[in-house]
Design an enzyme around this catalytic site. Structure first.
Site, PDB file in Angstrom:
ATOM      1  N   ASP A  42       0.801  -1.223   0.000  1.00  0.00           N
ATOM      2  CA  ASP A  42       0.000   0.000   0.000  1.00  0.00           C
ATOM      3  C   ASP A  42       0.830   1.268   0.000  1.00  0.00           C
ATOM      4  O   ASP A  42       2.018   1.244   0.285  1.00  0.00           O
ATOM      5  CB  ASP A  42      -0.794   0.041   1.313  1.00  0.00           C
ATOM      6  CG  ASP A  42      -2.123  -0.631   1.159  1.00  0.00           C
ATOM      7  OD1 ASP A  42      -2.491  -0.896   0.023  1.00  0.00           O
ATOM      8  OD2 ASP A  42      -2.772  -0.863   2.183  1.00  0.00           O
ATOM      9  N   LYS A  64      -2.711   4.336  -3.704  1.00  0.00           N
ATOM     10  CA  LYS A  64      -3.058   5.444  -4.599  1.00  0.00           C
ATOM     11  C   LYS A  64      -1.788   6.169  -5.034  1.00  0.00           C
ATOM     12  O   LYS A  64      -0.825   6.251  -4.299  1.00  0.00           O
ATOM     13  CB  LYS A  64      -4.018   6.414  -3.920  1.00  0.00           C
ATOM     14  CG  LYS A  64      -3.498   6.946  -2.611  1.00  0.00           C
ATOM     15  CD  LYS A  64      -4.508   7.859  -1.969  1.00  0.00           C
ATOM     16  CE  LYS A  64      -4.077   8.152  -0.543  1.00  0.00           C
ATOM     17  NZ  LYS A  64      -4.988   8.848   0.263  1.00  0.00           N
ATOM     18  N   MET A 179      -7.505   9.418   9.004  1.00  0.00           N
ATOM     19  CA  MET A 179      -8.072   9.932   7.746  1.00  0.00           C
ATOM     20  C   MET A 179      -8.899  11.194   8.036  1.00  0.00           C
ATOM     21  O   MET A 179      -8.934  11.677   9.139  1.00  0.00           O
ATOM     22  CB  MET A 179      -8.926   8.867   7.049  1.00  0.00           C
ATOM     23  CG  MET A 179      -8.139   7.604   6.786  1.00  0.00           C
ATOM     24  SD  MET A 179      -9.081   6.319   5.963  1.00  0.00           S
ATOM     25  CE  MET A 179      -9.854   5.507   7.337  1.00  0.00           C
TER      26      MET A 179
HETATM   27  N1  SAH Z   1      -4.210   0.492   9.391  1.00  0.00           N
HETATM   28  C1  SAH Z   1      -3.597   1.788   9.535  1.00  0.00           C
HETATM   29  C2  SAH Z   1      -4.558   2.898   9.234  1.00  0.00           C
HETATM   30  C3  SAH Z   1      -5.063   2.911   7.820  1.00  0.00           C
HETATM   31  S1  SAH Z   1      -6.144   4.229   7.478  1.00  0.00           S
HETATM   32  C4  SAH Z   1      -2.998   1.912  10.957  1.00  0.00           C
HETATM   33  O1  SAH Z   1      -3.227   1.046  11.782  1.00  0.00           O
HETATM   34  O2  SAH Z   1      -2.241   2.848  11.172  1.00  0.00           O
HETATM   35  C5  SAH Z   1      -5.040   5.424   6.844  1.00  0.00           C
HETATM   36  C6  SAH Z   1      -4.863   6.563   7.788  1.00  0.00           C
HETATM   37  O3  SAH Z   1      -3.997   6.186   8.830  1.00  0.00           O
HETATM   38  C7  SAH Z   1      -4.232   7.797   7.211  1.00  0.00           C
HETATM   39  O4  SAH Z   1      -5.172   8.586   6.526  1.00  0.00           O
HETATM   40  C8  SAH Z   1      -3.730   8.475   8.448  1.00  0.00           C
HETATM   41  O5  SAH Z   1      -4.759   9.114   9.141  1.00  0.00           O
HETATM   42  C9  SAH Z   1      -3.288   7.318   9.279  1.00  0.00           C
HETATM   43  N2  SAH Z   1      -1.853   7.027   9.153  1.00  0.00           N
HETATM   44  C10 SAH Z   1      -1.286   5.860   8.839  1.00  0.00           C
HETATM   45  N3  SAH Z   1       0.049   5.942   8.877  1.00  0.00           N
HETATM   46  C11 SAH Z   1       0.337   7.210   9.232  1.00  0.00           C
HETATM   47  C12 SAH Z   1       1.530   7.919   9.468  1.00  0.00           C
HETATM   48  N4  SAH Z   1       2.743   7.358   9.322  1.00  0.00           N
HETATM   49  N5  SAH Z   1       1.454   9.207   9.847  1.00  0.00           N
HETATM   50  C13 SAH Z   1       0.258   9.803  10.018  1.00  0.00           C
HETATM   51  N6  SAH Z   1      -0.899   9.190   9.796  1.00  0.00           N
HETATM   52  C14 SAH Z   1      -0.877   7.902   9.419  1.00  0.00           C
END
Ligand code: SAH
Length: 527
Positions: A42, A64, A179
Site C-alpha cells: 500500500d 493510490k 483519515m
Molecule cells: N491500518 C492503519 C490505518 C489505515 S487508514 C494503521 O493502523 O495505522 C489510513 C490513515 O492512517 C491515514 O489517513 C492516516 O490518518 C493514518 N496514518 C497511517 N500511517 C500514518 C503515518 N505514518 N502518519 C500519520 N498518519 C498515518
C-alpha cells in the site's frame, strides 16, 4: 463445505507494516516477508521494507498514486485471491495494523470465501505508535483514562455522516482520528457544537515515525485554521485531549540531531547500509546513491601476483592494509589457498585506521599498528620511526590506487610487494531508486568516503545530466578523498577530523545540527 483451492500450498499473510519506521515491523512480519513470493503493498507502507523481500519476489503496488489508475478494493481482493490460488506465498503488506481501518477484514473475508488459507500478522498502528513518535502517549493516568479511535473519512457511499459527534464530544478521554484531514474544519465545528471544550489541545501528526514527520499543535478552535495556513496534508493523525500537552516534555523523535536532514550516501552497496543506518538512527532521511561496486582483480598478471603473494605470505615482515575491502579480499583468497591460519607466519599487521583494523579482527588476527591519523602519510611516519630497512612488506590494495605508500616505503629501504587485490567499477543501475530521488529532490548533504566514490558520483551526474544543487554540502571523510574531490572541481563543504565513519558522522552532526531547514522540493508527494 469450503471450495478447494487449486493448490494447497497457497497462503496469504495480511501483515501490518507499522506506521513508517521500518524498525517497527514485527519479527514475524519480517520473517514472512523474507520468504514472500508476491508482495502486494500500500501507499502507507514504507517502501524500504520491500528490500527485505527476495529480489525474485513480485512486488505489486496497489496504493493510490497521483494521476495513476488505482485498484478498487474489489480488484485488490481478486488479486489476493488469484495470487493465493496460484499456490504462492503471498504477503499483503498494509500500513499500521491490518485490522484498524485498513480494510484487512474485508480482504480476509474474500480469502475465506474463496476457501483459501490466510493468517493475520498484527502491526503497530499509527494511532498509537505514530503518536508515540510525536511524544504523545494516548493515555495518561493523570488526565486521559480512555481512548476512542475514529475515522473522519467514512464510506463515501454513505449518504449521511454516521459520526456520532455528541458521543465523541461527551465521552471522556483521548480521541484519535484517522483519515479525514480534508474534513478537519467541519469535524472540529461539529465537536464544538456538541459541547467539546474549546481549549481541548489538538495535535496533527503527518508521516509519523518517518524522517518526514511533521507535527502541528493547537486547540479545537484554532487547529483547522492553522492546518490550512501550513497546508498540512494527509496522511495525518489528529489527536484530541490533554495528553497532547505532554509532547512539550516527551518530544524525543523530532529533537534528534539530524532530524529531517536529507543525506545521500555514496559508497559501495555493501558498505552504504551501515552508514545509512547510523544516520537514520540520528533522525536523518538518509538514502543510498550506489556509485561503485567492488570485485576481485580481473587482469591475469594481477591475479598471478596476488596468488604468489598469498603463497609466500609467511615470508613477509609486515602486511599493510589500507582499506576494509583490501582486508576482505586478502583473507577470503588466503583461506581458499590455505587451510591453516599459521600460513601467515610471523608477519606483523598494520591497518590505516580503525575500520580496516576491525575488519582484520573479524578474521581473528590482531593488529600491530594503527597510525594516529588514519592516512598514508601518518602510517609512513610510524614506519619511519620503527625503521623498515630490508624488511619485506606486502601492500594488498585496490587496483589503480596511489603508489605513494609503496614508493616511500621503498625509499626507507623496504622491499615492497604492491599487489592489487580488488577493483572498483562504477555502478550504472539504480535498483533502489536513490538516483531518481536525488535527481528529483537533491539532498542537504552528500557523503564521500573515498576518491573513487567521488569520481563515480561525478561521472554519474555528467552522464545523466543530473544537476548538483548549490545548497548541497559535500562531505569528505579525509584529506585523500578531499584531494580527489578538489581535482574533480568539487567544493568540499566539510572534512571529517577523524578519518573514519564515526568521525564522518560526528562532523556531519556538527555541521547540520543547527542548520536551517531547506526547502523540500517535491517532498510532499514523493511516493
Ligand atoms: N491500518 C492503519 C490505518 C489505515 S487508514 C494503521 O493502523 O495505522 C489510513 C490513515 O492512517 C491515514 O489517513 C492516516 O490518518 C493514518 N496514518 C497511517 N500511517 C500514518 C503515518 N505514518 N502518519 C500519520 N498518519 C498515518
Amino acid at each position: 463445505m469450503k471450495k478447494q483451492s487449486q493448490s494447497k500450498n497457497g497462503i496469504c499473510y495480511l501483515i501490518g507494516a507499522g506506521p513508517g519506521d521500518p524498525g517497527l515491523l514485527t519479527v514475524r512480519g519480517a520473517k514472512l516477508l523474507h520468504d514472500a513470493e508476491i508482495v502486494i503493498y500500500d501507499y502507507l507502507c514504507n517502501p524500504i521494507l520491500l528490500q527485505q523481500a527476495p529480489a525474485t519476489a513480485e512486488k505489486i503496488y496497489v496504493g493510490k498514486a497521483a494521476g495513476k489508475h488505482t485498484l478498487s478494493q474489489e480488484e485488490i481482493n481478486q488479486l489476493l485471491v488469484k495470487s493465493t490460488q496460484d499456490g504462492k506465498l503471498v504477503v499483503r503488506l498494509k500500513g499500521g495494523d491490518p485490522f484498524l481501518f485498513g480494510r484487512g477484514g474485508e480482504e480476509a473475508e474474500a480469502l475465506e470465501d474463496a476457501g483459501l488459507k490466510f493468517e493475520i500478522v498484527p502491526g503497530i498502528t499509527s494511532a498509537i505508535g505514530g503518536l508515540a513518535y510525536a511524544g504523545i502517549p494516548v493515555t495518561h493516568r493523570a488526565s486521559n483514562a480512555m481512548l476512542t479511535i475514529f475515522t473522519g473519512h467514512e464510506d463515501p457511499a454513505k449518504k449521511e455522516s454516521k459520526l456520532d459527534y455528541d458521543a465523541l464530544a461527551t465521552t471522556p478521554g483521548t480521541k484519535v482520528m484517522l483519515m479525514g484531514m480534508e474534513r478537519l474544519e467541519k469535524i472540529c465545528e461539529e465537536l464544538l457544537a456538541a459541547g467539546m471544550e474549546k481549549k481541548t489541545p489538538v495535535a496533527l501528526v503527518r508521516w509519523a515515525s518517518t524522517p518526514r514527520q511533521e507535527t502541528l499543535t493547537g486547540t479545537l478552535v484554532t487547529i483547522a485554521k492553522l492546518a490550512q495556513e501550513k497546508n498540512f496534508k494527509a496522511p495525518a493523525l489528529a489527536v484530541f485531549g490533554e495528553v497532547v500537552s505532554l509532547r512539550e516534555k516527551l518530544n524525543w523523535f523530532e529533537t534528534k540531531p539530524l532530524f529531517r536532514k536529507r543525506i545521500a550516501v555514496t559508497r559501495t552497496r555493501e558498505k552504504a547500509s551501515e552508514l545509512v543506518k547510523t544516520l537514520r538512527d540520528l533522525g536523518a532521511d538518509a538514502y543510498e546513491l550506489p556509485t561503485i561496486r567492488i570485485k576481485p582483480v580481473t587482469e591475469k598478471k594481477d591475479r598471478e601476483a596476488f596468488v604468489e603473494a598469498l603463497a609466500q605470505a609467511h615470508h613477509y615482515d609486515w602486511i599493510v592494509f589500507t582499506s576494509p575491502n583490501g582486508v576482505a579480499h586478502f583473507f577470503e583468497a588466503f583461506y581458499k589457498l590455505h587451510r591453516d591460519a599459521r600460513e601467515l607466519g610471523n608477519a606483523k599487521i598494520a591497518a590505516i585506521g580503525p575500520g580496516t583494523a576491525q575488519k582484520i579482527e573479524e578474521y581473528r588476527f590482531g593488529v600491530d599498528l594503527i597510525p594516529p591519523q588514519f592516512v598514508a602519510e601518518s602510517l609512513l611516519k610510524e614506519f619511519k620511526k620503527l625503521g623498515v630497512e630490508n624488511l619485506k612488506i606486502l601492500l594488498p590494495r585496490a587496483s589503480g590506487s596511489r603508489e605513494m605508500l609503496a614508493v616511500e616505503l621503498e625509499n626507507f629501504g623496504a622491499i615492497v610487494d604492491d599487489v592489487p587485490v580488488y577493483e572498483t567499477v562504477g555502478v550504472t543501475d539504480d535498483v533502489a531508486g536513490g538516483w531518481k530521488r536525488f535527481a528529483e529532490e537533491g539532498a542537504d548533504l552528500v557523503t564521500f568516503t573515498s576518491g573513487s566514490t567521488a569520481q563515480h558520483f561525478k561521472n554519474y551526474l555528467e552522464k545523466n545530466s543530473v544537476v548538483l544543487p548549490l545548497t548541497t554540502t559535500l562531505a569528505s571523510i579525509g584529506p585523500v578523498t578531499s584531494s580527489v574531490m578538489k581535482e574533480l572541481g568539487m567544493k568540499i563543504g566539510l572534512e571529517a577530523k577523524q578519518h573514519d565513519i564515526p568521525g564522518l558522522v560526528a562532523a556531519i552532526v556538527d555541521h547540520l545540527e543547527n542548520s536551517p531547514q531547506r526547502s523540500r522540493k517535491n517532498f510532499e508527494d514523493r511516493r
